[in-house]
Design a protein around this motif. Structure first.
Motif, mmCIF file in Angstrom:
data_model
loop_
_atom_site.group_PDB
_atom_site.id
_atom_site.type_symbol
_atom_site.label_atom_id
_atom_site.label_comp_id
_atom_site.label_asym_id
_atom_site.label_seq_id
_atom_site.Cartn_x
_atom_site.Cartn_y
_atom_site.Cartn_z
ATOM 1 N N LEU A 268 74.185 49.550 38.776
ATOM 2 C CA LEU A 268 75.523 50.012 38.395
ATOM 3 C C LEU A 268 75.449 51.331 37.625
ATOM 4 C CD1 LEU A 268 77.316 46.714 37.291
ATOM 5 C CD2 LEU A 268 77.721 48.050 39.372
ATOM 6 N N ILE A 269 74.442 51.468 36.779
ATOM 7 C CA ILE A 269 74.267 52.723 36.042
ATOM 8 C C ILE A 269 74.003 53.873 37.011
ATOM 9 C CG2 ILE A 269 72.703 53.974 34.492
ATOM 10 C CD1 ILE A 269 72.423 51.343 32.896
ATOM 11 N N SER A 270 73.159 53.640 38.001
ATOM 12 C CA SER A 270 72.859 54.703 38.969
ATOM 13 C C SER A 270 74.103 55.085 39.764
ATOM 14 C CB SER A 270 71.735 54.264 39.914
ATOM 15 O OG SER A 270 72.181 53.334 40.884
ATOM 16 N N VAL A 271 74.940 54.099 40.079
ATOM 17 C CA VAL A 271 76.191 54.377 40.797
ATOM 18 C C VAL A 271 77.128 55.200 39.912
ATOM 19 C CG1 VAL A 271 78.294 53.340 41.735
ATOM 20 C CG2 VAL A 271 76.065 52.383 42.327
ATOM 21 N N GLY A 272 77.269 54.800 38.655
ATOM 22 C CA GLY A 272 78.146 55.523 37.737
ATOM 23 C C GLY A 272 77.729 56.969 37.551
ATOM 24 N N ILE A 273 76.432 57.198 37.394
ATOM 25 C CA ILE A 273 75.928 58.568 37.237
ATOM 26 C C ILE A 273 76.196 59.383 38.499
ATOM 27 C CG2 ILE A 273 73.820 59.947 37.024
ATOM 28 C CD1 ILE A 273 72.758 57.803 35.104
ATOM 29 N N ALA A 274 75.997 58.767 39.664
ATOM 30 C CA ALA A 274 76.233 59.472 40.932
ATOM 31 C C ALA A 274 77.700 59.866 41.087
ATOM 32 C CB ALA A 274 75.791 58.596 42.102
ATOM 33 N N LEU A 275 78.614 58.987 40.680
ATOM 34 C CA LEU A 275 80.046 59.299 40.773
ATOM 35 C C LEU A 275 80.388 60.528 39.929
ATOM 36 C CD1 LEU A 275 81.788 55.793 40.543
ATOM 37 C CD2 LEU A 275 81.091 57.054 42.575
ATOM 38 N N ILE A 276 79.863 60.571 38.718
ATOM 39 C CA ILE A 276 80.161 61.694 37.827
ATOM 40 C C ILE A 276 79.524 62.978 38.346
ATOM 41 C CG2 ILE A 276 79.825 62.619 35.506
ATOM 42 C CD1 ILE A 276 80.021 59.756 34.453
ATOM 43 N N GLU A 277 78.297 62.892 38.828
ATOM 44 C CA GLU A 277 77.624 64.087 39.341
ATOM 45 C C GLU A 277 78.397 64.696 40.506
ATOM 46 O OE1 GLU A 277 73.699 62.726 40.218
ATOM 47 O OE2 GLU A 277 72.934 63.163 38.201
ATOM 48 N N ARG A 278 78.942 63.858 41.367
ATOM 49 C CA ARG A 278 79.739 64.369 42.483
ATOM 50 C C ARG A 278 81.010 65.042 41.980
ATOM 51 N NH1 ARG A 278 79.424 60.605 47.809
ATOM 52 N NH2 ARG A 278 77.198 60.184 47.784
ATOM 53 N N ALA A 279 81.646 64.420 41.010
ATOM 54 C CA ALA A 279 82.886 64.986 40.469
ATOM 55 C C ALA A 279 82.639 66.304 39.747
ATOM 56 C CB ALA A 279 83.539 63.986 39.520
ATOM 57 N N PHE A 280 81.433 66.483 39.207
ATOM 58 C CA PHE A 280 81.098 67.690 38.461
ATOM 59 C C PHE A 280 80.685 68.855 39.366
ATOM 60 C CE2 PHE A 280 79.910 65.952 33.968
ATOM 61 C CZ PHE A 280 81.236 65.621 33.772
ATOM 62 N N ALA A 281 80.711 68.671 40.677
ATOM 63 C CA ALA A 281 80.369 69.763 41.588
ATOM 64 C C ALA A 281 81.277 70.960 41.312
ATOM 65 C CB ALA A 281 80.513 69.310 43.035
ATOM 66 N N GLU A 282 80.699 72.147 41.299
ATOM 67 C CA GLU A 282 81.439 73.354 40.904
ATOM 68 C C GLU A 282 82.696 73.559 41.736
ATOM 69 O OE1 GLU A 282 80.625 78.186 40.491
ATOM 70 O OE2 GLU A 282 78.961 76.799 40.812
ATOM 71 N N GLU A 283 82.593 73.363 43.049
ATOM 72 C CA GLU A 283 83.751 73.571 43.916
ATOM 73 C C GLU A 283 84.855 72.561 43.618
ATOM 74 O OE1 GLU A 283 82.250 73.428 47.874
ATOM 75 O OE2 GLU A 283 81.656 75.540 47.878
ATOM 76 N N THR A 284 84.466 71.317 43.368
ATOM 77 C CA THR A 284 85.455 70.283 43.066
ATOM 78 C C THR A 284 86.201 70.607 41.782
ATOM 79 O OG1 THR A 284 84.130 68.596 44.173
ATOM 80 C CG2 THR A 284 85.782 67.827 42.600
ATOM 81 N N VAL A 285 85.463 70.966 40.751
ATOM 82 C CA VAL A 285 86.078 71.291 39.461
ATOM 83 C C VAL A 285 87.012 72.488 39.604
ATOM 84 C CG1 VAL A 285 85.632 72.070 37.103
ATOM 85 C CG2 VAL A 285 84.173 70.316 38.136
ATOM 86 N N GLY A 286 86.552 73.525 40.296
ATOM 87 C CA GLY A 286 87.375 74.721 40.467
ATOM 88 C C GLY A 286 88.667 74.443 41.208
ATOM 89 N N LEU A 287 88.579 73.680 42.293
ATOM 90 C CA LEU A 287 89.774 73.375 43.079
ATOM 91 C C LEU A 287 90.741 72.482 42.309
ATOM 92 C CD1 LEU A 287 88.169 72.801 46.596
ATOM 93 C CD2 LEU A 287 89.712 74.662 45.952
ATOM 94 N N MET A 288 90.213 71.503 41.586
ATOM 95 C CA MET A 288 91.091 70.610 40.833
ATOM 96 C C MET A 288 91.766 71.341 39.678
ATOM 97 S SD MET A 288 91.286 67.873 42.437
ATOM 98 C CE MET A 288 92.329 67.087 41.214
ATOM 99 N N ARG A 289 91.060 72.264 39.047
ATOM 100 C CA ARG A 289 91.692 73.055 37.989
ATOM 101 C C ARG A 289 92.813 73.919 38.562
ATOM 102 N NH1 ARG A 289 86.255 74.975 34.639
ATOM 103 N NH2 ARG A 289 86.091 73.117 33.302
#
Length: 218
Positions: A97-118
């Protein structure tokens, strides 16, 4: 005459097998321009030039710039919430579960994702329905895909028929997992906190919340 026929044959819609390629090229170009210029600064002319596509080709697929922006955001959200290649790591249920949680956050922190959501958040006063629709779809897709992963992990631990991991409650359990682990960090990121500092907090953040999650569900 032959040359004339050949020239005319090049005009019109692309073959079906190329239609998807053209759309992807348009979305790739639009993403690049939106990230660089923002929604207001981006122009369809510039996107058309970047995509090597005519404006009529773009407007045949997307009636206006807002629809094109929605498609770019929607595609990015779909990619980030597609968990088919997410393989939980670790021996214990907790470690996985910890590995899944870390993976979810790492994907969300992708530069393109953050830029588009902002950019989407900045435009939310003008297009509130668009922002709400994108958020709802992304959350539903993430919950659906994570339900499958957590369900499989629970089944391996002989928890699938119990309490929060029973078939009629597993989807709510997956949604709670996302709300506890992903959203707090992602919101802080979108609000402008320094990404490098946030990444250092991720392991401890996930471990503490997974422990709380397990205490409440097992």
């Amino acid at each position: 005459m032959v040359a004339s026929k050949i020239a005319r044959g090049k005009v019109g819609r692309p073959p079906l097998e190329r239609a998807g390629e053209v759309e992807e090229r348009i979305l790739d170009a639009a993403k690049k321009i939106f990230l660089a210029e923002g929604f207001e600064g981006a122009s369809v002319d510039e996107i058309a030039q970047q995509a090597r596509a005519g404006k009529p080709t773009i407007y045949a697929r997307f009636p206006n710039k807002a629809a094109l922006f929605a498609a770019v955001i929607g595609r990015q959200a779909a990619r980030n919430t597609q968990y088919d290649n997410l393989v939980p790591e670790g021996r214990s249920f907790r470690a996985k579960l910890i590995s899944v949680g870390i993976a979810l956050i790492e994907r969300a922190f992708a530069e393109e994702t953050v830029g588009l959501m902002r950019t989407a958040i900045a435009e939310s006063p003008r297009f509130p329905e668009l922002t709400r629709e994108i958020s709802d779809k992304a959350r539903k897709r993430a919950t659906c895909n994570l339900t499958k992963i957590i369900g499989e992990l629970a089944q391996a631990e002989d928890l699938a028929g119990e309490g929060r991991f029973s078939p009629d409650r597993i989807e709510d359990t997956a949604r709670i997992f996302i709300d506890m682990i992903l959203f707090p960090m992602f919101i802080r990121c979108l609000l402008g906190e320094e990404l490098r500092a946030l990444k250092k907090e991720v392991p401890d953040h996930v471990e503490k919340r997974v422990d709380f999650f397990l205490d409440a569900t097992t």
